[in-house]
Design an enzyme around this catalytic site. Structure first.
Site: not given
Length: 209
Positions: A30, A32, A141-142, A170
C-alpha cells in the site's frame, strides 16, 4: 480477505522495508501519498516512489491523500498499480478522476474519512471498484483504530448485495482490531512494519480472518 501493507511508518528504512515485504505472503504493498495540504504532512515525490519500487514484485495499491487528485493520478498510473484510491473529501472533480484511472485499465477506489457518511459515495458507487474506509484520521501512521467506523463497514456490506465493489479498511489494524472488520481487504502498517518478523505478523492477521 486480502492484506495490503503500508510502509508509511517503519524501522528499517523505506527501501529495505519494501524489499522485506516482497518476501512475505502479503497480497499488496500500500503506497500512501500525502501532499501536505489534504494532510498536515507531506511525504514522497513521484520520482522517489518510482525509484523505491523499481525492483518490486508485489501488486500495488496506491492511496492518494491529496487535494488535487487528478494531477497525482497522471503520475501514479505509470506504476501500473492494481488500484488507485483517492478521497471523496478532496478538491477534485470526482468523475473526471474516476474516468482517468479507468481509462488506464486500473481499478479505482474512493476513500472516506472517519467522519464522512457512506451516503456521500452513492452518486459514484456504480463507477468504482473499491471503497476505502479510513479507520484513523489520514496523515500519520501508528494511530489507534476508531471503532465507530464498524457501522460504516456493515452499511457498505449491506449495499454490496446491490453494487459490486471491494470494501477496504485502513488504519490501526492489528491481530485484535481485525476481528471487528467484516471487509474484503485491509491495510495494516506499523503492526507489521515495526515488528521484527513481518511474515509472522501477516500470518497472525490471516489466522483471524
Amino acid at each position: 480477505m486480502l492484506i495490503s501493507v503500508s510502509f508509511l511508518k517503519n524501522k528499517d528504512g523505506n527501501y529495505e522495508t519494501i524489499n522485506k515485504l516482497n518476501n512475505t505472503s502479503c497480497d499488496y504493498i500500500h503506497i500512501d501519498i500525502m501532499d501536505g495540504k489534504f494532510t498536515k504532512n507531506k511525504n514522497f515525490e513521484y520520482k522517489e516512489i518510482e525509484e523505491l519500487f523499481k525492483d518490486n514484485k508485489k501488486r500495488l495499491d496506491v492511496h492518494l491523500m491529496v487535494e488535487d487528485a487528478y494531477s497525482y493520478i497522471e503520475d501514479y498510473i505509470k506504476l501500473k498499480p492494481d488500484f488507485i484510491t483517492f478521497h471523496i473529501e478532496s478538491k477534485s472533480d470526482i468523475n473526471k478522476c474516476i474516468k482517468l484511472v479507468k481509462d488506464n485499465n486500473i481499478k479505482v477506489g474512493l476513500a472516506i474519512n472517519p467522519d464522512t457518511r457512506v451516503y456521500n459515495i452513492l452518486p459514484y458507487i456504480n463507477d468504482i471498484d473499491l471503497v476505502l474506509v479510513m479507520s484513523v484520521v489520514p496523515g500519520e501512521g501508528g494511530q489507534e483504530f476508531i471503532k465507530d467506523v464498524v457501522k460504516k463497514i456493515n452499511e457498505l456490506k449491506a449495499l454490496q448485495r446491490k453494487y459490486k465493489y471491494v470494501i477496504n479498511v485502513d488504519g490501526g489494524i492489528n491481530n485484535e482490531t481485525i476481528k471487528l472488520v467484516n471487509s474484503d481487504m485491509i491495510v495494516s502498517g506499523s503492526y507489521i512494519t515495526m515488528s521484527d518478523n513481518f511474515n509472522e505478523n501477516i500470518n497472525k492477521l490471516k489466522e483471524q480472518i
